[in-house]
Write an enzyme that holds these catalytic residues in place. Structure first.
Site, PDB file in Angstrom:
ATOM      1  N   ASP A 177     -17.276  87.397  29.536  1.00 55.81           N
ATOM      2  CA  ASP A 177     -18.426  86.510  29.656  1.00 55.81           C
ATOM      3  C   ASP A 177     -19.067  86.376  28.280  1.00 55.81           C
ATOM      4  O   ASP A 177     -18.559  86.908  27.284  1.00 55.81           O
ATOM      5  CB  ASP A 177     -19.429  87.019  30.691  1.00 55.81           C
ATOM      6  CG  ASP A 177     -20.099  85.872  31.464  1.00 55.81           C
ATOM      7  OD1 ASP A 177     -20.845  85.107  30.822  1.00 55.81           O
ATOM      8  OD2 ASP A 177     -19.857  85.746  32.671  1.00 55.81           O
ATOM      9  N   HIS A 248     -18.992  80.325  29.561  1.00 51.31           N
ATOM     10  CA  HIS A 248     -19.160  81.784  29.593  1.00 51.31           C
ATOM     11  C   HIS A 248     -18.203  82.461  28.608  1.00 51.31           C
ATOM     12  O   HIS A 248     -17.558  83.450  28.940  1.00 51.31           O
ATOM     13  CB  HIS A 248     -18.920  82.307  31.008  1.00 51.31           C
ATOM     14  CG  HIS A 248     -20.026  81.965  31.968  1.00 51.31           C
ATOM     15  ND1 HIS A 248     -21.276  82.544  31.911  1.00 51.31           N
ATOM     16  CD2 HIS A 248     -20.076  81.088  33.005  1.00 51.31           C
ATOM     17  CE1 HIS A 248     -22.043  82.052  32.868  1.00 51.31           C
ATOM     18  NE2 HIS A 248     -21.351  81.155  33.535  1.00 51.31           N
ATOM     19  N   GLU A 315     -20.256  76.723  35.439  1.00 50.60           N
ATOM     20  CA  GLU A 315     -21.396  76.658  34.522  1.00 50.60           C
ATOM     21  C   GLU A 315     -20.973  76.390  33.082  1.00 50.60           C
ATOM     22  O   GLU A 315     -21.239  77.173  32.177  1.00 50.60           O
ATOM     23  CB  GLU A 315     -22.217  77.949  34.621  1.00 50.60           C
ATOM     24  CG  GLU A 315     -22.841  78.151  36.002  1.00 50.60           C
ATOM     25  CD  GLU A 315     -23.661  79.416  36.107  1.00 50.60           C
ATOM     26  OE1 GLU A 315     -24.593  79.450  36.934  1.00 50.60           O
ATOM     27  OE2 GLU A 315     -23.365  80.378  35.371  1.00 50.60           O
TER      28      GLU A 315
END
Length: 541
Positions: A177, A248, A315
């Site tokens: 991440d 990420h 995302e």
């Protein structure tokens, strides 16, 4: 017996009839049951102090383990028969079924069977009767985020044991991440030399003004991963790795700045991210980036033998791609409509790459945007809508909606809950979760291959905090994933709550620092650390 998960069928022969295990009780394992026998002798033997001698020396009855493919319910199904005179017979449709039967047998012995050594002189008795059981879903998952806060290897092995005790069979490891890269990649050593460490850490969510100024980090060597995967396999658990792309990814960009959008910002100045939230720094859509991650996934496939590889895909803000001449040129070269299709192109590339090597891609439900290759599967996290759309389009789905099974969400409305996030999700809320939406047809419903509880660790800086957030809700989730329960409104919450009283004693014996029914203990609170609580019930999307 207060079993969790509750079995499909059980019948007691007589209210007071039991089989007593004694030092002379033998353990007999047929072909395919040897692994379960090793586990039972090592774990239950240590807790009870019983030697479980080899067959042929049975002076006090026998515990027999056997594989019988005719046991109905699939390879994880099992039956247990307890006869007061002769002993215990655990029969599984396959080796996994025998192992799950052994787990149930351990529960039948009582909470002391969950300790690592005998704590008192006692008689070990099992109630007589017959029990048959089989799981509802083939994917009964738990996602552990080790990227935000690293969990050392021993902690992961411990959670594999906790999963096995609850008949969960998929560990989804979130390995990369913005805040850290946790997997050794020998072709690209800077991923762990630099990407596994951040200089400091935000305490609480973005609104917090608090910082932990200690460096934080860690990673798993490839031998660590081989050990984790082998330990899981012995417990019939598959480890699914997640390598997040194209968002990420700041830890990777901090390690290799050329992976970022260098024509938009100075990627060489980016650190491993010390705070939380959706991050604009995403991978550049270049051939060099694709080759780099092909290197990464080549080593991932060598370490993780399971069918699925998770690529994240969630995302991913597109602002840098909109401003990047390189990204805009790539969109034109590929005759794509926009930046969303550019992300889909990256996902499709790795879907084909994995398929060519006999594996399957799975990603968060954003990967549906722009279309998805037929073999790919979807983790539906933004409510149920993504999973419903995927199932109707013919894709396999793992249901893990944040509104029900995100275990980082707070557990009550009490102000004492530590670092409260989002809406309250109580133990009863999780117990009433239904993974299969009612508006799917029978054929579409078969696309729901399983369900998963997800635990994100932005505000969980120790195993003690992970325990508090995971349990007891993970026990309720395990029953939802395994047992054929009635509709949510018809589930017997009072019965489950009653069985949990015994299960809390098992968790105590295992050393799990769960949330007590009455609320957090003083040392489980985090006064002064703000979260992001939301009022009212969560939206069902």
């Amino acid at each position: 017996m207060d079993l969790i998960p509750t079995p499909s069928h059980s019948t007691a022969y007589a209210a007071d009839a039991t089989f007593t295990l004694a030092p002379g009780t033998a353990l007999e394992a047929g072909p395919g049951a040897e692994n379960a026998a090793r586990w039972l002798r090592a774990v239950v033997g240590a807790a009870t102090g019983l030697p479980f001698a080899s067959a042929g020396t049975a002076a006090d009855g026998v515990v027999r383990l056997a594989v019988d493919e005719t046991v109905p319910g699939g390879p994880e199904a099992y039956r247990i028969t307890v006869d007061p005179a002769s002993g215990v017979r655990i029969t599984g449709a396959g080796p996994a079924g025998v192992f799950w039967g052994a787990q149930t047998f351990r529960q039948m012995l009582g909470p002391d069977a969950f300790r690592r050594a005998p704590v008192r002189d006692r008689v070990w008795q099992v109630p007589s009767g017959h029990l048959s059981d089989a799981p509802r879903f083939g994917w009964r998952g738990f996602m552990l985020d080790v990227a935000r806060h690293f969990m050392p290897k021993d902690g992961v092995l411990r959670y594999l044991d906790l999963m096995a005790a609850h008949k969960l069979n998929v560990l989804h490891l979130h390995l990369t991440d913005d805040q850290g890269w946790r997997l050794e990649i020998r072709r690209h050593p800077e991923l762990t030399a630099k990407g596994a460490w951040r200089e400091r850490t935000k305490v609480g969510l973005r609104e917090s003004t608090l910082w932990d100024e200690r460096p934080h980090g860690g990673y798993y060597t490839q031998d660590d991963i081989r050990e984790i995967v082998a330990y899981a396999a012995e417990r019939h658990i598959t480890v699914v790795p997640e390598i997040d792309i194209p968002g990420h990814s700041q830890a990777a960009i901090a390690s290799y700045p050329e992976l970022g959008n260098t024509d938009v910002l100075d990627t060489g100045a980016l650190p491993v991210l010390p705070s939380w939230g959706v991050n604009p720094n995403v991978l550049a859509p270049t051939d060099e980036t694709l080759r780099f991650y092909e290197d990464v996934f080549t080593e991932v496939l060598e370490l993780f033998p399971g069918e699925f590889v998770h690529i994240g895909g969630d995302e991913c803000p597109k602002d840098q791609w909109r401003d990047s001449a390189t990204a805009q040129t790539r969109i034109k070269e590929l005759d794509l409509e926009d930046e969303d299709e550019l992300q889909s192109w990256i996902i499709r590339h790795f879907d084909r790459w994995l398929a060519d090597r006999g594996r399957r891609l799975i990603g968060w439900d954003e990967i549906l945007e722009g279309g998805l290759a037929p073999g790919a599967a979807v983790s539906s996290w933004r409510g149920f809508a993504g999973g419903i759309a995927a199932a109707k389009a013919g894709h396999d789905v793992v249901m893990c909606p944040e509104s029900h099974v995100y275990l980082d969400w707070r557990q009550s409305e009490s102000p004492d809950e530590p670092v409260p996030i989002a809406h309250a999700r109580t133990l009863e809320d999780v117990y009433r979760f239904e993974p299969v939406p009612a508006d799917l047809t029978e054929d579409e419903a078969r696309r729901i291959i399983g369900t998963q509880a997800n635990l994100w660790t932005e505000v969980m800086d120790s195993v003690r905090v992970v325990d508090y957030m995971a349990f007891p809700r993970l026990a309720a989730f395990a029953e939802v994933a395994w047992s054929a329960l009635p509709a949510p409104a018809e589930r017997d919450w009072a019965d489950f709550e009653s069985r949990m009283r015994t299960h809390y004693a098992r968790l105590d014996a295992l050393g799990v620092e769960y949330r007590p029914p009455g609320g957090p203990l003083p040392w489980q609170r985090r006064p002064g650390v703000v979260g992001r609580p939301k009022p009212g019930p969560p939206p069902i999307r």
